[in-house]
Motif scaffolding. Structure first.
Motif, PDB file in Angstrom:
ATOM      1  N   ALA A  60       0.685  -1.095  -0.036  1.00 52.35           N
ATOM      2  CA  ALA A  60      -0.150  -0.065  -0.013  1.00 52.35           C
ATOM      3  C   ALA A  60       0.862   1.307  -0.003  1.00 52.35           C
ATOM      4  CB  ALA A  60      -0.996   0.018   1.169  1.00 52.35           C
ATOM      5  N   SER A  61       0.493   2.202  -0.809  1.00 55.61           N
ATOM      6  CA  SER A  61       1.322   3.572  -0.695  1.00 55.61           C
ATOM      7  C   SER A  61       0.148   4.633  -0.905  1.00 55.61           C
ATOM      8  CB  SER A  61       2.397   3.638  -1.887  1.00 55.61           C
ATOM      9  OG  SER A  61       1.550   3.534  -3.189  1.00 55.61           O
ATOM     10  N   GLY A  62       0.467   5.735  -0.355  1.00 53.73           N
ATOM     11  CA  GLY A  62      -0.364   6.894  -0.367  1.00 53.73           C
ATOM     12  C   GLY A  62       0.136   7.780   0.600  1.00 53.73           C
ATOM     13  N   SER A  63       0.401   7.529   1.881  1.00 49.68           N
ATOM     14  CA  SER A  63       1.104   8.209   3.004  1.00 49.68           C
ATOM     15  C   SER A  63       2.341   8.267   2.385  1.00 49.68           C
ATOM     16  CB  SER A  63       0.813   7.433   4.318  1.00 49.68           C
ATOM     17  OG  SER A  63       1.653   8.219   5.251  1.00 49.68           O
ATOM     18  N   GLN A  66       0.469   1.528   7.442  1.00 52.86           N
ATOM     19  CA  GLN A  66       0.444   1.517   6.090  1.00 52.86           C
ATOM     20  C   GLN A  66       1.095   0.262   5.335  1.00 52.86           C
ATOM     21  OE1 GLN A  66       0.113   4.979   3.004  1.00 52.86           O
ATOM     22  NE2 GLN A  66       2.238   4.332   2.507  1.00 52.86           N
ATOM     23  N   SER A  82      -1.154  -3.487   4.582  1.00 46.38           N
ATOM     24  CA  SER A  82      -0.381  -4.139   3.405  1.00 46.38           C
ATOM     25  C   SER A  82      -0.414  -5.771   3.860  1.00 46.38           C
ATOM     26  CB  SER A  82       0.958  -3.804   3.134  1.00 46.38           C
ATOM     27  OG  SER A  82       1.073  -2.404   2.433  1.00 46.38           O
TER      28      SER A  82
END
Lengths: 281, 317
Positions: free
Chosen positions: A116-119, B97, B102
Motif C-alpha cells: 500500500a502507498s499513499g502516505s 500503511q 499491506s
C-alpha cells in the motif's frame, strides 16, 4: 517487445484511461499521472523483466514499487493494459467495493500491487527491503521504484537513501519524478530542496538524468543506462524530468490539476487531444 | 491453592533473544533488523550466527519498518527490534500503511516497554503502545510475562502468518512458567483456580497477580489468576468463564488504563456479562525516573495494588 509507435499508442490510451477514470468519480490525481504515463509504459512494456502473471513474492522477476501512491490512475491503467487484471475493471476506480482504491493497496488483492502507498515517503524503504530479499534469495533481478520530487520532503526518504548506499543496495533503481510541483504550488516555493542530484550524489548514489521524461525513447535509453550502472556496489537514482499534466494542453505548466478532475467539457477537450488508439475500456 | 516457583529472576528481553537465536537455527526465512540497540534487545547471538540475515539499520526506525515490510516480499520473516516507544509511537504510520494495511508478515519486537524501563524516564517509558497496536486491524498483540514465555512466544509468532506486536521488558523479573511450554497465540492461561475474584493480568503484572492471590488466600479470599499473554485476539471465552464463576474482575497491566488490556476486558464483559471491574494500570499519566520497583509502587502496579483492587471489586458484587 512492442516498437516505439506501439508504446506511443499505448501511452495515448493510458492518458485517456487516466482522464476518464478521474472524470467519472470527479476525484483523483490526473496531473502527476499524466506526467508519468510514458515512464510507466516504458517500464512495464520494455524495461522490466517480469512474469506475465502475478505472484506476491516476485521471485525471479523485476519488481516495481510506487511510493507516491496518489498517481494510482496511471499505475492501474498500465497494470491493466499489461495484463494483470481486466481493463474493464478501470471502470470501478474509487467506487465502493472496488479493488481500485483511491491509493494503491494489497488489501483487496489487486494483481500487480505489492504494498500500500499513499502516505508519502515510505516506498523507498520497502523497495530496499525487497532488494535485500532478492540478494538473500540469490535472485539477480532488479527493484524499481518511483517517488515524487515533493515527496522527498518526507524525512524517511533520507533514512532510506542513506541506508541504500551504506549497505550497497546496487539492485535498486529509484526514479524521482521531477515535475517541480506539489499540491500547494511549485516545489521551489513550498520548500526549495536545492539540487536533488547533488543530494543523492552526496549520499553515495549513482545519478542519471532523463531530461526528456515524457519522451519514450529518451526514457528507454536512460533506463537502459541505469540498468547498466546497477550491480556496481551503489544504488542508482534516475532524475526523470516530466511535465505534470502532459498531453493535455490546459493541464500543463500548472499545479492546478494535481488532485482535480476535469468536468464534462474539459474531458471532451482533453480526449480530443488524445485520440483513442487501443480502445477505451 | 496452586503455587508457582520462581526459578530465578531473568529479563523477558533475554527470552526474546533466546527465541530469536533458536529461530536462526531452525528457520532460514527468519531475518532480524535492529535500530542500534543490539545489546539491549539481546540480538547479539543471532547477528553473530547469521550476519547475512541480520540488518543493522542505524537510528532510523521508520526505515527499519519499511525495509521489514519489503523483506516479506520474497518470503522472509522479519523480526524488528528496538524499544517499545520507538517500535510503535515513532513509526505508527509506517506500521499502519506498510505493514498492517499491506498485510505483511512482520514481527515487531519491542523491549523496554512500560514504566519498568526505569531510570531513563518518561521519554522512553511508553504506556500507550498496547492501545496503539491493538487498534490496527489485523495486528496480533502479545505481552509476555517472563523469560520462558517470551522465548516460547518468539518461536510461536514465526509460525503465525501476519503482523505481530510482541511486547516485553527490561528488568529481571520472576521466571515461573514452564521452560518448554507450548505457546498458543490467543489462548489465555489459567494459573490458579478461585471463586471470589478473577485477576486478569498481562506482562510483568502476572507474577504480581500470583503474589496477590497468595496474599488474598491468606485472608481467606480465593482468587483465580488468568495470564493473558495475547491481548488481541483476546480469549473472550476464558475471561467470561472465569468471571461467570467469580462475579468480579481485576485487570492488571503495565500500561495506561485507557486503551489497554482492561478496556478490552471491559468490552467483553459489557457485551456478555456486565460485572464489577477494577483497573490496576497507570492513570492517564506519563512515567518518570526511578528504579523499577519504586515506580511500580508509586504508580500502583504491584501485588499490593492488586490486593486492594480485588477487595474493592468483591465489595461491588
Amino acid at each position: 517487445m512492442p516498437n516505439i509507435q506501439e508504446l506511443k499508442d499505448l501511452t495515448t490510451q493510458v492518458r485517456r484511461d487516466i482522464l476518464r477514470m478521474v472524470h467519472k468519480v470527479n476525484s483523483g490525481h490526473p496531473g502527476g499521472s499524466l506526467g508519468c504515463a510514458e515512464f510507466f509504459v516504458a517500464l512495464y512494456q520494455d524495461i522490466m523483466d517480469r512474469k506475465d502473471h502475478f505472484e506476491m513474492d516476485g521471485i525471479g522477476e523485476d519488481l516495481f514499487f510506487l511510493s507516491n501512491g496518489h498517481i494510482s490512475p496511471v499505475y492501474y491503467s498500465v497494470l491493466a493494459r499489461s495484463g494483470y487484471f481486466s481493463v474493464d475493471e478501470l471502470n470501478t476506480f474509487r467506487l465502493i467495493d472496488s479493488r481500485l482504491q483511491g491509493h494503491p493497496t494489497t488489501h483487496e488483492g489487486l494483481e500487480g500491487i505489492r504494498i500500500a502507498s499513499g502516505s508519502l515517503g515510505q516506498g523507498m524503504s520497502v523497495a530496499i527491503g525487497a532488494a535485500e530479499a532478492k540478494k538473500l534469495n540469490g535472485d539477480s533481478h532488479l527493484i524499481y521504484s518511483l517517488h515524487g520530487d515533493g515527496e522527498l520532503q518526507e524525512g524517511q526518504n533520507w533514512e532510506a537513501i542513506m541506508y541504500a548506499s551504506a549497505k550497497k543496495i546496487d539492485n535498486l533503481i529509484s526514479t524521482i519524478d521531477l515535475n517541480g510541483k506539489q499540491i500547494d504550488g511549485a516545489t521551489d516555493d513550498v520548500l526549495p530542496m536545492g539540487s536533488i542530484r547533488q543530494k543523492f550524489e552526496a549520499f553515495g548514489w549513482i545519478v542519471i538524468d532523463i531530461e526528456e521524461g515524457n519522451d519514450i525513447e529518451a526514457i528507454l535509453s536512460g533506463m537502459v543506462d541505469a540498468k547498466s550502472k546497477s550491480g556496481n556496489g551503489k544504488p542508482v537514482c534516475v532524475l526523470l524530468k516530466t511535465e505534470m499534466g502532459n498531453g493535455v494542453d490546459f493541464m500543463m505548466h500548472t499545479h492546478a490539476w494535481h488532485g482535480k478532475a476535469p468536468n464534462d467539457e474539459q474531458l471532451e477537450i482533453a480526449l480530443t487531444q488524445n485520440a483513442e488508439t487501443l480502445g477505451d475500456y | 491453592m496452586k503455587t508457582y516457583e520462581n526459578t530465578g529472576n531473568k529479563d523477558t528481553r533475554s527470552g526474546f533473544g533466546a527465541g530469536l537465536t533458536e529461530l536462526g537455527q531452525t528457520n532460514e526465512n527468519v531475518v532480524a533488523l535492529c535500530a542500534d540497540l543490539i545489546g539491549s534487545l539481546k540480538m547479539d547471538a543471532f547477528k553473530a550466527n547469521h550476519p547475512e540475515r541480520f540488518y543493522q539499520v542505524g537510528i532510523a526506525e521508520a526505515n527499519m519498518i519499511g525495509i521489514a515490510a519489503g523483506l516479506t516480499i520474497g518470503g522472509k520473516i522479519p523480526f524488528t527490534g528496538t524499544f517499545a516507544n520507538f517500535s510503535t509511537g515513532r513509526v505508527y504510520d509506517q506500521i499502519r500503511q506498510s505493514v498492517a494495511y499491506s498485510g505483511k508478515n512482520v514481527k515487531i519486537c519491542a523491549s523496554h516497554a512500560g514504566i519498568t524501563l526505569g531510570e531513563d524516564g518518561a521519554t522512553h517509558q511508553i504506556l500507550e503502545d498496547i492501545g496503539l497496536m491493538k487498534m490496527l486491524p489485523g495486528m496480533t498483540v502479545i505481552n509476555t510475562c517472563d523469560f520462558n514465555q517470551t522465548k516460547a512466544a518468539t518461536l510461536a509468532i514465526a509460525e503465525h502468518n501476519g503482523p505481530v506486536y510482541l511486547r516485553f521488558g527490561r528488568p529481571k523479573v520472576a521466571n515461573f512458567t514452564s521452560e518448554n511450554q507450548n505457546f498458543e497465540i490467543g489462548k489465555a492461561v489459567k494459573l490458579t483456580e478461585g471463586n471470589d475474584v478473577t485477576l486478569v493480568a498481562t506482562g510483568h503484572l502476572v507474577w504480581e497477580a500470583l503474589e496477590a492471590a497468595k496474599a488474598l488466600h491468606e485472608e481467606g479470599i480465593s482468587a483465580e489468576v488468568v495470564n493473558i499473554h495475547t491481548i488481541k485476539p483476546l480469549d473472550d471465552k476464558a475471561i467470561l468463564e472465569s468471571v461467570s464463576k467469580t462475579g468480579c474482575v481485576v485487570t492488571a497491566e503495565e500500561h495506561n488504563y485507557l486503551g489497554g488490556l482492561g478496556e478490552s476486558v471491559s468490552r467483553v464483559l459489557v457485551k456478555n456479562n456486565p460485572s464489577p471491574q477494577e483497573f490496576v494500570a497507570t492513570n492517564d499519566t506519563f512515567g518518570e525516573s526511578g528504579t523499577p520497583a519504586q515506580l511500580m509502587d508509586k504508580y500502583g502496579l504491584n501485588s499490593k495494588a492488586i490486593v486492594e483492587a480485588a477487595k474493592k471489586a468483591i465489595k461491588r458484587k
